[in-house]
Design a protein around this motif. Sequence first.
Motif, short mmCIF file in Angstrom:
data_model
loop_
_atom_site.label_atom_id
_atom_site.label_comp_id
_atom_site.label_asym_id
_atom_site.label_seq_id
_atom_site.Cartn_x
_atom_site.Cartn_y
_atom_site.Cartn_z
N LEU A 96 -0.23 -1.56 -0.19
CA LEU A 96 -0.89 -0.37 0.35
C LEU A 96 -0.26 0.05 1.67
CD1 LEU A 96 -3.13 1.73 0.12
CD2 LEU A 96 -4.69 0.09 1.21
N LEU A 97 0.08 -0.93 2.52
CA LEU A 97 0.70 -0.62 3.79
C LEU A 97 2.04 0.09 3.58
CD1 LEU A 97 1.09 -0.82 6.86
CD2 LEU A 97 1.97 -3.15 6.51
N LEU A 98 2.88 -0.43 2.71
CA LEU A 98 4.17 0.20 2.45
C LEU A 98 4.00 1.60 1.91
CD1 LEU A 98 6.33 -2.69 0.91
CD2 LEU A 98 6.39 -1.79 3.24
N HIS A 99 3.04 1.76 1.02
CA HIS A 99 2.81 3.08 0.41
C HIS A 99 2.40 4.09 1.47
CE1 HIS A 99 2.14 5.61 -3.09
NE2 HIS A 99 1.00 6.00 -2.56
N ARG A 100 1.61 3.66 2.43
CA ARG A 100 1.16 4.58 3.48
C ARG A 100 2.31 4.92 4.44
NH1 ARG A 100 -4.66 1.64 4.82
NH2 ARG A 100 -5.87 2.69 3.18
N LEU A 101 3.20 3.96 4.67
CA LEU A 101 4.31 4.22 5.59
C LEU A 101 5.31 5.22 5.00
CD1 LEU A 101 5.07 0.62 6.89
CD2 LEU A 101 3.99 2.49 8.16
N TRP A 102 5.65 5.02 3.72
CA TRP A 102 6.62 5.87 3.04
C TRP A 102 6.45 5.63 1.55
CZ3 TRP A 102 9.23 10.02 3.91
CH2 TRP A 102 10.33 10.37 3.14
N PRO A 103 6.02 6.62 0.79
CA PRO A 103 5.59 6.36 -0.59
C PRO A 103 6.70 6.19 -1.61
CG PRO A 103 5.32 8.67 -0.04
CD PRO A 103 5.74 8.00 1.22
N ASP A 104 7.95 6.36 -1.23
CA ASP A 104 9.04 6.22 -2.19
C ASP A 104 9.59 4.80 -2.14
OD1 ASP A 104 11.17 6.41 -3.86
OD2 ASP A 104 12.15 8.08 -2.83
N PRO A 105 9.41 4.00 -3.20
CA PRO A 105 9.85 2.60 -3.17
C PRO A 105 11.34 2.40 -3.39
CG PRO A 105 8.88 3.08 -5.30
CD PRO A 105 8.74 4.33 -4.47
N ALA A 106 12.11 3.48 -3.57
CA ALA A 106 13.53 3.32 -3.85
C ALA A 106 14.25 2.59 -2.72
CB ALA A 106 14.18 4.69 -4.09
N THR A 107 13.77 2.73 -1.49
CA THR A 107 14.42 2.07 -0.36
C THR A 107 14.24 0.56 -0.39
OG1 THR A 107 12.44 2.49 0.97
CG2 THR A 107 14.25 4.06 1.17
#
Length: 264
Positions: free
Chosen positions: A157-168
């Motif tokens: 959830l934290l990563l999604h809130r920071l930047w929602p594109d997981p490609a990085t």
Amino acid sequence: MTVTHIPPLPVRDRAAGRALSPMLTRLAEERATGVLVREHGTLYLAEGRVVHAESLHSPGLDVLLTAHGTLAAEAWQRAAARTAEPWRTAELLLSEGELPAGALELCRLDTLYDAGYFALAPSSTPGRFRYDGGPRLGPLPSVPVVALERETLRRRLLLHRLWPDPATDSAPLIRADPAAPAPPTPRQRAVLDHVDGVRTAAGIARNLGRQAFHTLVDVRRLAAAGLVAPLVPAVPDPAPPPPPAVTDPDIALLKRLRDALEAL
């Protein structure tokens, strides 16, 4: 830099109270001992508790211990030559006084949660569990399965809130050129200095001797600031169409004459 499509939060089962891995939940209820191999990592269980985790996406316990001088690399190598598994190496170092107990416990937990995050990532293949007597509850910390799953969800959830594109998270990273970049923090600058179009976030974490998840946090913040982007593989040009068949009019005429003569 903008995101044209915001992917959904990568949680396999959104229903409240449902486990990330039903197999892992069942093993915890059975108080099973053994090794659970999943697509993105491995969890080691002792009496239903997680005692160790490994993932190719996360630096191992040896990297975190030796990167910043907590332990000499030679000391780890000597102990590892006498044991078969990283947690046994850590226990040996502890018993022989090579490491302070507190420092080792913290590093062990950091490694467990870090690799466990990747091991519990959504997968396309079922997990495999091998019952054995290898792992055991020892002097180093272990965690309940429910605690590892809860922390994994919090991190997603934290990563999604920071930047929602997981490609990085998994692609090689390149530097972007924003119009008015915000200055990165010293920690983010260290990550940015390792962005070269080849290294992924996991590779940068190993180079820096940091937990992979914390590196993902820095990378997503850098992506949100427009300072990094995933490298998009070049799409090869389509193959040219085959040349049209060439028909010689003289040959065609001779064939028609031949067919006419044969018909007489």
